[in-house]
Scaffold this motif. Structure first.
Motif, mmCIF file in Angstrom:
data_model
loop_
_atom_site.group_PDB
_atom_site.id
_atom_site.type_symbol
_atom_site.label_atom_id
_atom_site.label_comp_id
_atom_site.label_asym_id
_atom_site.label_seq_id
_atom_site.Cartn_x
_atom_site.Cartn_y
_atom_site.Cartn_z
ATOM 1 N N ARG A 76 0.936 -1.512 -0.314
ATOM 2 C CA ARG A 76 0.025 0.059 0.167
ATOM 3 C C ARG A 76 1.004 0.918 -0.218
ATOM 4 O O ARG A 76 0.327 1.818 -0.804
ATOM 5 C CB ARG A 76 -0.968 -0.206 1.058
ATOM 6 N N ARG A 77 2.309 1.012 1.146
ATOM 7 C CA ARG A 77 2.760 2.375 0.777
ATOM 8 C C ARG A 77 3.547 2.795 -0.813
ATOM 9 O O ARG A 77 3.775 3.839 -1.201
ATOM 10 C CB ARG A 77 3.829 2.196 2.350
ATOM 11 N N LYS A 80 1.233 4.679 -2.593
ATOM 12 C CA LYS A 80 1.083 6.008 -2.684
ATOM 13 C C LYS A 80 1.866 6.323 -2.953
ATOM 14 O O LYS A 80 1.316 7.730 -3.722
ATOM 15 C CB LYS A 80 0.577 5.934 -1.007
ATOM 16 N N SER A 83 1.748 6.719 -6.527
ATOM 17 C CA SER A 83 0.575 7.601 -7.723
ATOM 18 C C SER A 83 1.041 8.439 -6.849
ATOM 19 O O SER A 83 0.579 9.719 -8.139
ATOM 20 C CB SER A 83 -0.417 7.154 -6.660
#
Length: 115
Positions: A76-77, A80, A83
């Motif tokens: 997830r990191r 993020k 993005s």
């Protein structure tokens, strides 16, 4: 690497440094390490593998839960950060385009005769 002692104390090893989950200071340092905002700092899944020397099923299960948690967090990191980097890059390109457009307009305005 995720290590689990016989007393179920969990230690996470990252780049040769051990972080103990049940020690407040060490846990704080782990969080600081894992939340590094530098997009060049990555934590591959292999980093959170369960220590293969663990033999007891219950300890393997504890290690596996932590392993999956840290792998999911790291993915997830990375997403993020990727993005965010894309958004920042798009913003930079938009600003560059706007500046170029303004510069063209200024040159065109300078070529118009003044009446």
């Amino acid at each position: 690497m995720i290590k689990v002692s016989s007393s179920k104390a969990v230690t996470v090893e990252i780049d040769g440094k051990d972080y103990q989950i049940d020690d407040d200071g060490s846990y704080r340092d782990l969080l600081i390490c894992l939340t590094n905002p530098d997009p060049d700092v990555r934590f591959p899944d292999e980093m959170f593998a369960v220590d293969p020397s663990i033999q007891e099923a219950e300890l393997i299960e504890v290690g596996a839960r932590y392993s999956e948690f840290f792998k999911a967090y790291s993915r997830r990191r990375d997403a993020k950060l990727d993005s965010g980097a894309t958004a920042i890059q798009q913003g930079i390109l938009a600003c560059e385009s706007a500046v170029e457009s303004l510069n063209r307009d200024d040159k065109e305005d300078a070529e118009l005769p003044v009446s």
